[in-house]
Design a protein around this motif. Structure first.
Motif, PDB file in Angstrom:
ATOM      1  N   GLU A  91     -17.139 -27.451  -8.603  1.00  0.00           N
ATOM      2  CA  GLU A  91     -16.199 -26.944  -9.607  1.00  0.00           C
ATOM      3  C   GLU A  91     -14.964 -26.343  -8.942  1.00  0.00           C
ATOM      4  OE1 GLU A  91     -16.227 -27.281 -12.829  1.00  0.00           O
ATOM      5  OE2 GLU A  91     -18.169 -28.294 -12.884  1.00  0.00           O
ATOM      6  N   ALA A 122     -11.143 -27.603  -9.442  1.00  0.00           N
ATOM      7  CA  ALA A 122     -10.055 -26.711  -9.827  1.00  0.00           C
ATOM      8  C   ALA A 122      -8.879 -26.839  -8.862  1.00  0.00           C
ATOM      9  CB  ALA A 122     -10.556 -25.264  -9.872  1.00  0.00           C
ATOM     10  N   SER A 179     -10.470 -29.390 -14.754  1.00  0.00           N
ATOM     11  CA  SER A 179     -10.668 -27.943 -14.711  1.00  0.00           C
ATOM     12  C   SER A 179     -10.077 -27.320 -15.965  1.00  0.00           C
ATOM     13  CB  SER A 179     -10.005 -27.348 -13.461  1.00  0.00           C
ATOM     14  OG  SER A 179     -10.252 -25.954 -13.373  1.00  0.00           O
TER      15      SER A 179
END
Length: 231
Positions: free
Chosen positions: A43, A47, A100
């Motif tokens: 993640e 991002a 994201s």
């Protein structure tokens, strides 16, 4: 004496089993912690890439689009190039948001799922319905888990199911949250469920959080994906 000896052997076997079970539980716990760290790292990378797309490629395409639009006012042959550049810019922005989604941090899970559905189904010939009955305050990692499971399931429906209707249900009861995604599409054969990368990713994510993921599908009778997570 034989009876006492047998009881001693049984007690020893039970003790060894308990020790083995404890070791297996510890190993599973450590594996889940590792999996959570790996998903968190993924993640974080998403991002970072999202910011690079937005601030790098997005800015360049914005400048290019404006320049082409300016030129097209005097030179019509640049009009098509300006339109293509605008389409590329929109695609990059969309990809950046899907990689994201800041709305998940800013507004929470329910608005994020609504936004996801609007974006994914905007140009699709498929009606969708959302029902939300979730009152729990969710940790960030659980919100991300549910959002990514929903995202993967909905993308699979759009790509493969040829569904005309999709329903997204999110509910909570005591300290448990449940996500159901149901479609009336083509479905698939049960023995092929675990072969897809997307479905495997969903199962791996759920397992890392000790969540229960069940997939029911039957050829030509749609599918149902249910995620249950204890908070």
């Amino acid at each position: 004496m034989p009876a006492d000896h047998n009881q001693h052997l049984i007690a020893e076997v039970l003790r060894q089993q308990a020790l083995l079970q404890a070791r297996l539980d510890d190993e599973q716990y450590n594996l889940n912690l590792l999996a959570k760290r790996l998903w968190a790292q993924q993640e974080s990378e998403k991002a970072k890439l999202s910011r690079e797309l937005h601030d790098g490629v997005g800015q360049l395409l914005t400048g290019l689009t404006r320049r082409l639009q300016s030129l097209s006012s005097n030179q019509p042959e640049f009009q098509e190039l300006a339109q293509l550049s605008q389409m590329a810019l929109s695609d990059v922005r969309q990809l950046s948001r899907l990689m994201s989604p800041t709305i998940l941090d800013d507004l929470g899970l329910v608005p994020a799922i609504k936004w996801l559905c609007r974006n994914l189904f905007e140009h699709e010939d498929c009606q969708y319905e959302c029902q939300f009955d979730c009152t729990l305050e969710l940790p960030k990692d659980i919100s991300i888990l549910i959002f990514r499971i929903a995202q993967e399931a909905l993308v699979n429906i759009i790509k493969h199911a040829q569904a005309s209707k999709t329903k997204i249900l999110l509910s909570s009861h005591h300290q448990t949250i449940r996500l159901d995604i149901i479609d009336n599409g083509l479905g698939f054969e049960h023995e092929k469920v675990e072969k897809g990368v997307g479905l495997m990713s969903m199962q791996d994510r759920a397992q890392a959080f000790n969540a229960q993921l069940t997939i029911y599908a039957k050829a030509n009778k749609g599918s149902r994906i249910t995620l249950t997570v204890a908070i």
